[in-house]
Design an enzyme around this catalytic site. Structure first.
Site, PDB file in Angstrom:
ATOM      1  N   ARG A  94       0.944  -1.110  -0.023  1.00 57.86           N
ATOM      2  CA  ARG A  94       0.043  -0.033  -0.114  1.00 57.86           C
ATOM      3  C   ARG A  94       0.933   1.416  -0.091  1.00 57.86           C
ATOM      4  O   ARG A  94       1.761   1.395   1.076  1.00 57.86           O
ATOM      5  CB  ARG A  94      -0.905   0.012   1.120  1.00 57.86           C
ATOM      6  CG  ARG A  94      -1.625   1.077   1.359  1.00 57.86           C
ATOM      7  CD  ARG A  94      -2.574   1.065   2.610  1.00 57.86           C
ATOM      8  NE  ARG A  94      -3.428   2.215   2.886  1.00 57.86           N
ATOM      9  CZ  ARG A  94      -3.068   3.210   3.912  1.00 57.86           C
ATOM     10  NH1 ARG A  94      -2.369   3.022   4.702  1.00 57.86           N
ATOM     11  NH2 ARG A  94      -3.938   4.336   3.887  1.00 57.86           N
ATOM     12  N   HIS A 138      -2.683  11.007   0.885  1.00 61.45           N
ATOM     13  CA  HIS A 138      -2.175  10.697   2.188  1.00 61.45           C
ATOM     14  C   HIS A 138      -1.458  12.127   2.595  1.00 61.45           C
ATOM     15  O   HIS A 138      -0.268  12.055   2.733  1.00 61.45           O
ATOM     16  CB  HIS A 138      -1.226   9.430   1.923  1.00 61.45           C
ATOM     17  CG  HIS A 138      -0.854   8.907   3.372  1.00 61.45           C
ATOM     18  ND1 HIS A 138      -1.112   7.559   3.689  1.00 61.45           N
ATOM     19  CD2 HIS A 138      -0.410   9.529   4.591  1.00 61.45           C
ATOM     20  CE1 HIS A 138      -0.638   7.324   4.855  1.00 61.45           C
ATOM     21  NE2 HIS A 138      -0.333   8.330   5.451  1.00 61.45           N
ATOM     22  N   GLU A 183      -6.970   8.641   6.370  1.00 61.65           N
ATOM     23  CA  GLU A 183      -7.446   9.087   7.771  1.00 61.65           C
ATOM     24  C   GLU A 183      -7.820  10.511   7.578  1.00 61.65           C
ATOM     25  O   GLU A 183      -7.255  11.755   8.059  1.00 61.65           O
ATOM     26  CB  GLU A 183      -6.184   8.996   8.440  1.00 61.65           C
ATOM     27  CG  GLU A 183      -5.797   7.655   8.639  1.00 61.65           C
ATOM     28  CD  GLU A 183      -4.652   7.713   9.720  1.00 61.65           C
ATOM     29  OE1 GLU A 183      -4.013   8.974  10.206  1.00 61.65           O
ATOM     30  OE2 GLU A 183      -4.123   6.611  10.201  1.00 61.65           O
ATOM     31  N   ASN A 317      -7.313   1.795  10.083  1.00 62.40           N
ATOM     32  CA  ASN A 317      -5.839   1.980  10.706  1.00 62.40           C
ATOM     33  C   ASN A 317      -6.195   2.177  12.127  1.00 62.40           C
ATOM     34  O   ASN A 317      -7.085   2.942  12.754  1.00 62.40           O
ATOM     35  CB  ASN A 317      -5.170   3.478  10.354  1.00 62.40           C
ATOM     36  CG  ASN A 317      -4.897   3.678   8.747  1.00 62.40           C
ATOM     37  OD1 ASN A 317      -4.989   2.102   8.118  1.00 62.40           O
ATOM     38  ND2 ASN A 317      -4.497   4.195   8.206  1.00 62.40           N
ATOM     39  N   TYR A 319      -3.512   2.345  15.949  1.00 63.22           N
ATOM     40  CA  TYR A 319      -2.431   2.491  16.776  1.00 63.22           C
ATOM     41  C   TYR A 319      -2.626   2.419  18.195  1.00 63.22           C
ATOM     42  O   TYR A 319      -1.779   1.605  18.974  1.00 63.22           O
ATOM     43  CB  TYR A 319      -1.707   3.845  16.488  1.00 63.22           C
ATOM     44  CG  TYR A 319      -1.157   3.779  15.074  1.00 63.22           C
ATOM     45  CD1 TYR A 319       0.004   3.190  14.843  1.00 63.22           C
ATOM     46  CD2 TYR A 319      -1.795   4.239  13.951  1.00 63.22           C
ATOM     47  CE1 TYR A 319       0.430   2.935  13.411  1.00 63.22           C
ATOM     48  CE2 TYR A 319      -1.337   4.025  12.555  1.00 63.22           C
ATOM     49  CZ  TYR A 319      -0.332   3.324  12.407  1.00 63.22           C
ATOM     50  OH  TYR A 319       0.240   3.332  10.974  1.00 63.22           O
ATOM     51  N   GLU A 383      -3.332  -0.096   8.318  1.00 63.28           N
ATOM     52  CA  GLU A 383      -2.157   0.400   9.030  1.00 63.28           C
ATOM     53  C   GLU A 383      -2.073   0.036  10.242  1.00 63.28           C
ATOM     54  O   GLU A 383      -3.092  -0.040  10.904  1.00 63.28           O
ATOM     55  CB  GLU A 383      -1.967   2.098   8.997  1.00 63.28           C
ATOM     56  CG  GLU A 383      -1.408   2.529   7.757  1.00 63.28           C
ATOM     57  CD  GLU A 383      -1.380   3.987   8.073  1.00 63.28           C
ATOM     58  OE1 GLU A 383      -0.940   4.642   9.195  1.00 63.28           O
ATOM     59  OE2 GLU A 383      -1.318   4.636   7.026  1.00 63.28           O
TER      60      GLU A 383
HETATM   61  C1  FCB Z   1      -0.838   7.155  10.718  1.00 64.04           C
HETATM   62  C2  FCB Z   1      -0.488   7.638   9.344  1.00 64.04           C
HETATM   63  C3  FCB Z   1       0.710   7.336   8.810  1.00 64.04           C
HETATM   64  C4  FCB Z   1       1.972   7.123   9.775  1.00 64.04           C
HETATM   65  C5  FCB Z   1       1.214   6.428  11.172  1.00 64.04           C
HETATM   66  C6  FCB Z   1       2.332   6.377  12.363  1.00 64.04           C
HETATM   67  O1  FCB Z   1      -1.599   8.135  11.185  1.00 64.04           O
HETATM   68  O2  FCB Z   1      -1.468   7.327   8.314  1.00 64.04           O
HETATM   69  O3  FCB Z   1       1.124   8.158   7.643  1.00 64.04           O
HETATM   70  O4  FCB Z   1       2.543   8.439  10.382  1.00 64.04           O
HETATM   71  O5  FCB Z   1       0.154   7.358  11.482  1.00 64.04           O
END
Ligand code: FCB
Length: 478
Positions: A94, A138, A183, A317, A319, A383
């Site tokens: 991607r 992006h 995002e 995505n 985290y 992601e």
């Molecule tokens: C996301 C982004 C990506 C990267 C990660 C850590 O929010 O899409 O570009 O910076 O975080």
């Protein structure tokens, strides 16, 4: 792949292996990057400036004054980087297209030299048996479009649709997987409300207008792409998606003040995107909150039909997550006009180098909730990954057990969400390479492959070898 720095035996086991092994052999494995974070070559072959080139020159905006001018020099090292992906045995890659490279200034005809780069990239991937997954936006908006008002300006949505059509015309015969936006929450909230990402504006109303125009841009671009592919009689396989960064929005306590900000965090973080995309309406509570502040979403007749046209997949995505509180540390109510989503309260869990708490259980919950509340299309995790303060040995090899544990726990969370009934078909680790981590610059390393920024040498970390081996094992386990 140069694994000469790696010790002879790099195998590692994690406590999640047997869970991960339950994924089917058809599960798609990939890795993700984005244009501005890796390409460099910002002045080459007709590329013009993006909002990130501008933002990087604002004193104090990016840690250490870092910019994407050189980044990983991927623009000149693309075949080698594709070689890495191939040797890791990944199904899919991607990447994003730099709008100011293929349509300088954000208007007018395509720049042949800029498009040619992505044309070569796609061919290189296909030659290596890797599926290209294109993200159209992006975050690198052409500066000229920001000068004309940026995403708070409705015209930007139409410019985005034109740009999408140009790219699709060139790559659509070979690329099946298209993602419009990455995002949009970050574009709107970090770019226009909090001002911590480009273009660095702090205007709440403008940020809310951006939300609608980003979604409109998504819908217009998706429609153009479908039409260019022949509509109901598609000429080429086509899978259209948007990628959202999603999280949970737990209240820190049961108090009404905390419940209230958690509702708003969920509204502004998840529902304000998925409700219009899925159901063609904005959430009533958020519309009312905005009205109380004198803000109206700039919706025109027909917009919501455009935005809610069915998609083929959804990109998620994830985290980290945290809880929300409506009061300050001393228990005094927070002023909602300052921060409508309140004060972030940590769980008290271990953190990555970003300061983000490691919370895989919430990842499973996010995926399960999306599958339940917004059903109908398969989900791909587009992601997930972690920055750690990597310590290379004298040969440059990084034993990144922390990253391996993070990835294993989060892939296991995908299995848990699948067990709960969510249709999740693939996973992309962020990121292939250490790269320009936006306002944090190069200090925050998310790669499974180390980049030595002095030499541009790529050295696969232990996590890359672990990822390769895990994928092979899962494929073999059925
Ligand atoms: C996301 C982004 C990506 C990267 C990660 C850590 O929010 O899409 O570009 O910076 O975080």
């Amino acid at each position: 792949m140069d694994t000469s720095a790696a010790p002879a035996d790099t195998r590692v086991a994690t406590r999640h292996d047997s869970t991960i092994d339950r994924l089917p052999a058809t599960f798609r494995w990939g890795t993700a990057t984005s244009a501005y974070q890796i390409e460099g070559a910002v002045d080459e072959d007709g590329r013009t400036q993006s909002i990130w080139d501008t933002f990087g020159r604002v004193p104090g905006a990016v840690d250490n004054g870092d910019t994407g001018d050189v980044a990983c020099d991927h623009y000149h090292r693309m075949p080698q980087d594709v070689g890495l992906i191939r040797e890791l045995g990944l199904d899919a890659y991607r990447f994003s297209i730099a709008w100011p490279r293929v349509q300088p200034g954000g208007r007018g005809p395509a720049n042949a030299a800029g498009l040619a780069f992505y044309d070569r990239l796609v061919d290189e991937l296909l030659d290596g048996g890797i599926e290209p997954w294109v993200t159209l936006y992006h975050w690198d908006l052409p500066q000229e479009l920001e000068d004309a008002g940026g995403w708070p300006n409705r015209d930007t949505a139409y410019r985005f649709a034109d740009y999408a059509e140009l790219v699709y015309a060139r790559l659509g015969d070979r690329v099946e997987h298209w993602t419009t936006l990455n995002e949009p929450w970050c574009s709107a909230m970090l770019g226009y409300v909090e001002g911590v990402q480009a273009p660095g504006r702090r205007e709440f109303a403008a940020g809310m207008h951006s939300v609608h125009h980003l979604l409109l841009g998504h819908g217009l671009a998706a429609a153009r792409i479908r039409e260019a592919n022949g509509g109901d009689a598609p000429r080429h396989p086509l899978s259209l998606a948007i990628t959202l960064n999603l999280s949970t929005a737990r209240a820190a306590t049961d108090s009404p003040a905390d419940q209230e900000v958690a509702r708003r965090a969920d509204g502004l973080g998840t529902r304000v995107y998925l409700d219009p995309l899925w159901y063609g309406r904005y959430p009533e509570d958020i519309v009312a909150d905005l009205a109380a502040r004198g803000i109206e979403l700039p919706v025109q007749d027909g917009d919501l039909e455009v935005i809610s046209a069915p998609l083929d997949t959804l990109g998620v995505n994830y985290y980290f997550s945290m809880k929300s509180s409506g009061v300050d540390e001393n228990g005094a109510p927070l002023d909602a006009s300052g921060s409508p989503t309140g004060r972030a309260v940590p769980y008290g869990l271990p953190r990555t180098a970003m300061g983000w708490e490691i919370m895989p259980e919430d990842f499973a919950e996010v995926l399960t909730r999306v599958g339940r509340d917004y059903p109908g299309v398969p989900i791909f995790v587009t992601e997930n990954g972690a920055a750690f303060a990597d310590v290379p040995d004298t040969a440059g090899f990084v034993r990144d057990q922390g990253r391996i544990d993070y990835l294993a726990a989060h892939i296991a969370a995908v299995v848990a969400a699948r067990d709960a009934g969510t249709d999740i078909r693939g996973y992309f680790v962020w990121s292939l390479l250490d790269n320009f981590e936006w306002a944090y610059g190069y200090d925050k390393r998310f790669g499974i492959v180390r980049v030595d920024y002095n030499t541009q040498q790529r050295i696969p970390k232990q996590s890359a070898l672990w990822y390769r081996d895990t994928i092979q094992r899962v494929r073999a386990s059925e």
